[in-house]
Design an enzyme around this catalytic site. Structure first.
Site, PDB file in Angstrom:
ATOM      1  N   ARG A 187      58.992 -46.962   3.562  1.00 38.78           N
ATOM      2  CA  ARG A 187      57.941 -47.757   4.198  1.00 38.78           C
ATOM      3  C   ARG A 187      57.995 -49.198   3.674  1.00 38.78           C
ATOM      4  O   ARG A 187      58.445 -49.450   2.561  1.00 38.78           O
ATOM      5  CB  ARG A 187      56.548 -47.166   3.920  1.00 38.78           C
ATOM      6  CG  ARG A 187      56.142 -47.111   2.425  1.00 38.78           C
ATOM      7  CD  ARG A 187      55.198 -48.257   2.084  1.00 38.78           C
ATOM      8  NE  ARG A 187      54.798 -48.323   0.688  1.00 38.78           N
ATOM      9  CZ  ARG A 187      55.382 -49.081  -0.219  1.00 38.78           C
ATOM     10  NH1 ARG A 187      56.456 -49.789   0.072  1.00 38.78           N
ATOM     11  NH2 ARG A 187      54.935 -49.139  -1.469  1.00 38.78           N
ATOM     12  N   LYS A 227      52.488 -40.183 -16.749  1.00 38.30           N
ATOM     13  CA  LYS A 227      51.257 -40.948 -16.945  1.00 38.30           C
ATOM     14  C   LYS A 227      50.149 -39.989 -17.389  1.00 38.30           C
ATOM     15  O   LYS A 227      50.248 -38.779 -17.164  1.00 38.30           O
ATOM     16  CB  LYS A 227      50.873 -41.653 -15.641  1.00 38.30           C
ATOM     17  CG  LYS A 227      51.856 -42.778 -15.314  1.00 38.30           C
ATOM     18  CD  LYS A 227      51.535 -43.476 -14.020  1.00 38.30           C
ATOM     19  CE  LYS A 227      50.326 -44.365 -14.117  1.00 38.30           C
ATOM     20  NZ  LYS A 227      50.217 -45.237 -12.902  1.00 38.30           N
ATOM     21  N   GLU A 267      61.922 -50.802  -4.270  1.00 38.69           N
ATOM     22  CA  GLU A 267      61.502 -49.802  -5.253  1.00 38.69           C
ATOM     23  C   GLU A 267      61.931 -48.426  -4.757  1.00 38.69           C
ATOM     24  O   GLU A 267      61.630 -48.036  -3.629  1.00 38.69           O
ATOM     25  CB  GLU A 267      59.986 -49.813  -5.439  1.00 38.69           C
ATOM     26  CG  GLU A 267      59.585 -48.832  -6.553  1.00 38.69           C
ATOM     27  CD  GLU A 267      58.096 -48.551  -6.598  1.00 38.69           C
ATOM     28  OE1 GLU A 267      57.483 -48.879  -7.617  1.00 38.69           O
ATOM     29  OE2 GLU A 267      57.560 -47.993  -5.625  1.00 38.69           O
ATOM     30  N   LEU A 313      72.038 -43.519   0.326  1.00 35.77           N
ATOM     31  CA  LEU A 313      71.578 -42.184  -0.081  1.00 35.77           C
ATOM     32  C   LEU A 313      72.139 -41.111   0.860  1.00 35.77           C
ATOM     33  O   LEU A 313      72.579 -40.039   0.422  1.00 35.77           O
ATOM     34  CB  LEU A 313      70.049 -42.141  -0.085  1.00 35.77           C
ATOM     35  CG  LEU A 313      69.385 -42.963  -1.196  1.00 35.77           C
ATOM     36  CD1 LEU A 313      67.928 -43.247  -0.855  1.00 35.77           C
ATOM     37  CD2 LEU A 313      69.486 -42.236  -2.534  1.00 35.77           C
ATOM     38  N   THR A 372      51.018 -37.020  -3.600  1.00 36.19           N
ATOM     39  CA  THR A 372      50.405 -37.335  -2.308  1.00 36.19           C
ATOM     40  C   THR A 372      48.908 -37.010  -2.342  1.00 36.19           C
ATOM     41  O   THR A 372      48.076 -37.798  -1.877  1.00 36.19           O
ATOM     42  CB  THR A 372      51.102 -36.539  -1.175  1.00 36.19           C
ATOM     43  OG1 THR A 372      52.488 -36.839  -1.226  1.00 36.19           O
ATOM     44  CG2 THR A 372      50.567 -36.900   0.190  1.00 36.19           C
TER      45      THR A 372
HETATM   46  P1  0O2 Z   1      51.127 -47.486  -2.991  1.00 37.01           P
HETATM   47  O1  0O2 Z   1      49.945 -47.399  -2.107  1.00 37.01           O
HETATM   48  O2  0O2 Z   1      51.814 -46.157  -3.134  1.00 37.01           O
HETATM   49  O3  0O2 Z   1      52.088 -48.569  -2.604  1.00 37.01           O
HETATM   50  P2  0O2 Z   1      55.527 -52.919 -10.460  1.00 37.01           P
HETATM   51  O4  0O2 Z   1      55.627 -52.394  -9.016  1.00 37.01           O
HETATM   52  O5  0O2 Z   1      56.640 -52.404 -11.349  1.00 37.01           O
HETATM   53  O6  0O2 Z   1      55.376 -54.402 -10.501  1.00 37.01           O
HETATM   54  P3  0O2 Z   1      53.322 -51.130 -10.751  1.00 37.01           P
HETATM   55  O7  0O2 Z   1      52.843 -51.213  -9.335  1.00 37.01           O
HETATM   56  O8  0O2 Z   1      52.271 -50.950 -11.798  1.00 37.01           O
HETATM   57  O9  0O2 Z   1      54.162 -52.403 -11.095  1.00 37.01           O
HETATM   58  O10 0O2 Z   1      54.445 -50.037 -10.900  1.00 37.01           O
HETATM   59  P4  0O2 Z   1      54.426 -48.472 -10.987  1.00 37.01           P
HETATM   60  O11 0O2 Z   1      53.561 -47.946 -12.077  1.00 37.01           O
HETATM   61  O12 0O2 Z   1      55.875 -48.133 -11.063  1.00 37.01           O
HETATM   62  O13 0O2 Z   1      53.742 -48.007  -9.622  1.00 37.01           O
HETATM   63  C1  0O2 Z   1      54.343 -48.308  -8.395  1.00 37.01           C
HETATM   64  C2  0O2 Z   1      54.024 -47.244  -7.377  1.00 37.01           C
HETATM   65  O14 0O2 Z   1      54.232 -45.927  -7.941  1.00 37.01           O
HETATM   66  C3  0O2 Z   1      52.577 -47.194  -6.881  1.00 37.01           C
HETATM   67  O15 0O2 Z   1      52.410 -48.158  -5.880  1.00 37.01           O
HETATM   68  C4  0O2 Z   1      52.494 -45.765  -6.361  1.00 37.01           C
HETATM   69  O16 0O2 Z   1      53.193 -45.622  -5.133  1.00 37.01           O
HETATM   70  C5  0O2 Z   1      53.281 -45.017  -7.419  1.00 37.01           C
HETATM   71  N1  0O2 Z   1      52.388 -44.600  -8.521  1.00 37.01           N
HETATM   72  C6  0O2 Z   1      52.315 -45.130  -9.759  1.00 37.01           C
HETATM   73  N2  0O2 Z   1      51.407 -44.488 -10.498  1.00 37.01           N
HETATM   74  C7  0O2 Z   1      50.876 -43.530  -9.701  1.00 37.01           C
HETATM   75  C8  0O2 Z   1      49.873 -42.515  -9.912  1.00 37.01           C
HETATM   76  O17 0O2 Z   1      49.282 -42.398 -10.977  1.00 37.01           O
HETATM   77  N3  0O2 Z   1      49.615 -41.689  -8.861  1.00 37.01           N
HETATM   78  C9  0O2 Z   1      50.252 -41.797  -7.658  1.00 37.01           C
HETATM   79  N4  0O2 Z   1      49.922 -40.933  -6.688  1.00 37.01           N
HETATM   80  N5  0O2 Z   1      51.189 -42.751  -7.427  1.00 37.01           N
HETATM   81  C10 0O2 Z   1      51.491 -43.599  -8.433  1.00 37.01           C
HETATM   82  P5  0O2 Z   1      50.956 -48.700  -5.557  1.00 37.01           P
HETATM   83  O18 0O2 Z   1      51.079 -50.102  -5.079  1.00 37.01           O
HETATM   84  O19 0O2 Z   1      50.016 -48.481  -6.707  1.00 37.01           O
HETATM   85  O20 0O2 Z   1      50.472 -47.792  -4.385  1.00 37.01           O
END
Ligand code: 0O2
Length: 223
Positions: free
Chosen positions: A69, A138, A165, A47, A178
């Site tokens: 992270r 979403k 990711e 990047l 955030t």
């Molecule tokens: P954290 O604490 O940020 O790590 P997959 O990873 O594809 O197997 P997943 O986890 O359902 O399945 O994928 P998705 O929907 O792409 O979400 C992955 C991450 O995107 C989340 O990780 C969040 O970081 C972010 N994210 C997704 N949806 C939301 C949301 O509605 N609000 C916010 N603020 N962040 C979101 P984690 O593990 O949920 O959380």
């Protein structure tokens, strides 16, 4: 073996075989986290190279900031348990895509797609999955462009394909998510429905502002 707190006692002694298994698993976990950290470094370098090149050839820098992270062990365990998957090191690699996470913050919405395209065409990157939460936000208003990529990392005696990711979003989308993240992960917030509704309104305002900022920039640049 399940990483965990199951200890086998023989009289007052912890059975040595269980301790050995536990320590081996702990070593494997540290090794895996080190590998994810190295994969993050590879993606960050890619990047930074793209951003440097674009600034030298006269375009603006599409990337404002890069954050990264490795997921905390507690969050890894939570996610595996939520999905009914085993709490093992092997299971982490098999079942989770976001242990290594890189977040790319762009000024303008079209920068997001430019950065995503420039990464996807690199021949050592395999794009496993794309979720476009900008074209398809979403219901809570979350907007961001997600890519799960696999990238080779060369270690002393082995080449490993590591999954990372990548979340790409504008400054405004990042600001929103955030704050919203705090609502999602904080246990007891009074008036949650009211806050969720206001956040959704803010998300719509941000999306409109992001579009307008791009139009104004195009107007300024005469395109
Ligand atoms: P954290 O604490 O940020 O790590 P997959 O990873 O594809 O197997 P997943 O986890 O359902 O399945 O994928 P998705 O929907 O792409 O979400 C992955 C991450 O995107 C989340 O990780 C969040 O970081 C972010 N994210 C997704 N949806 C939301 C949301 O509605 N609000 C916010 N603020 N962040 C979101 P984690 O593990 O949920 O959380």
């Amino acid at each position: 073996m399940e990483v965990g707190l199951q200890r086998t006692f023989v009289g007052d002694e912890i059975a040595p075989v269980r301790v050995k298994e536990f320590l081996d698993e702990a070593d494997e976990f540290s090794l895996l986290m080190m590998r994810y950290n190295c994969a993050i470094r590879e993606v960050r370098t890619k990047l930074e190279v793209l951003n440097d090149e674009l600034s030298v050839i006269g375009q603006h820098n599409p990337i404002e900031a890069i954050k990264s992270r490795v997921k905390k062990s507690e969050s890894i365990a939570d996610k595996l348990l939520r999905r009914g998957k085993p709490l093992t090191v092997e299971s982490i690699e098999t079942n989770l895509n976001d242990v290594a996470g890189v977040r790319v913050i762009c000024s303008f919405m079209d920068d997001i797609y430019q950065v995503a395209r420039m990464l996807a065409v690199q021949d050592d990157i395999t794009v496993l999955e794309v979720k476009d939460y900008i074209k398809h936000p979403k219901t809570n208003g979350y907007r961001s462009y997600h890519m799960i990529v696999e990238i080779p990392v060369f270690f002393s005696d082995v080449k490993r394909s590591m999954r990372v990711e990548i979340q790409i979003r504008t400054i405004a989308m990042d600001f929103w998510s955030t704050l919203e993240h705090q609502v999602r992960y904080k246990k007891a917030i009074p008036n949650t429905e009211f806050i969720v509704g206001r956040l959704k309104e803010c998300s719509d305002t941000i999306a409109k502002t992001d579009r307008e900022m791009m139009e104004i920039r195009n107007y300024i640049q005469g395109s």
